[in-house]
Design a protein around this motif. Structure first.
Motif: not given
Length: 122
Positions: A86-104
């Protein structure tokens, strides 16, 4: 040991005796009453980061526990707790990319190199 948790932003709901787990296009449903209760128990347990061995010990009374955990992992519902910070600035995007099967990290680098123009009317 690696710890897992239910991915943030995953929604869980019951409608017409069906359990829906997921978010956006990543979701599945369960209709068998015992499995519904077992999924709810596993999801509740993994609200905080836990190891798989802890889950096996604590939830050993559940039927088909290994299958439930495997399906949740396959659907990116149960994720490595280190993949979301949560503390990372782009954590929500990274989570979205991970859950979508992409490399964050690759996806974030691609976004960083893009230009955007916002044009307003009115």
């Amino acid at each position: 040991m690696k710890q897992y948790l239910v991915a943030p932003y995953v929604t869980v709901g019951i409608q017409h005796q069906k359990l829906f787990i997921g978010f956006g296009s990543i979701q599945f449903e369960e209709t068998e009453p015992t499995s519904i209760q077992n999924y709810l128990t596993v999801l509740q347990y993994f609200k905080t980061p836990r190891t798989l061995n802890e889950a096996r010990t604590h939830l050993r009374h559940l039927s088909q526990l290994e299958n439930l955990i495997q399906k949740l992992q396959d659907q990116n519902i149960l994720i490595d707790s280190e993949s979301y910070k949560r503390q990372e600035r782009f954590s929500r995007q990274s989570l979205f990319f991970s859950l979508s099967g992409m490399d964050p990290s690759t996806s974030q680098k691609r976004l960083t190199n893009k230009k955007v123009a916002i044009i307003g009317c009115g």
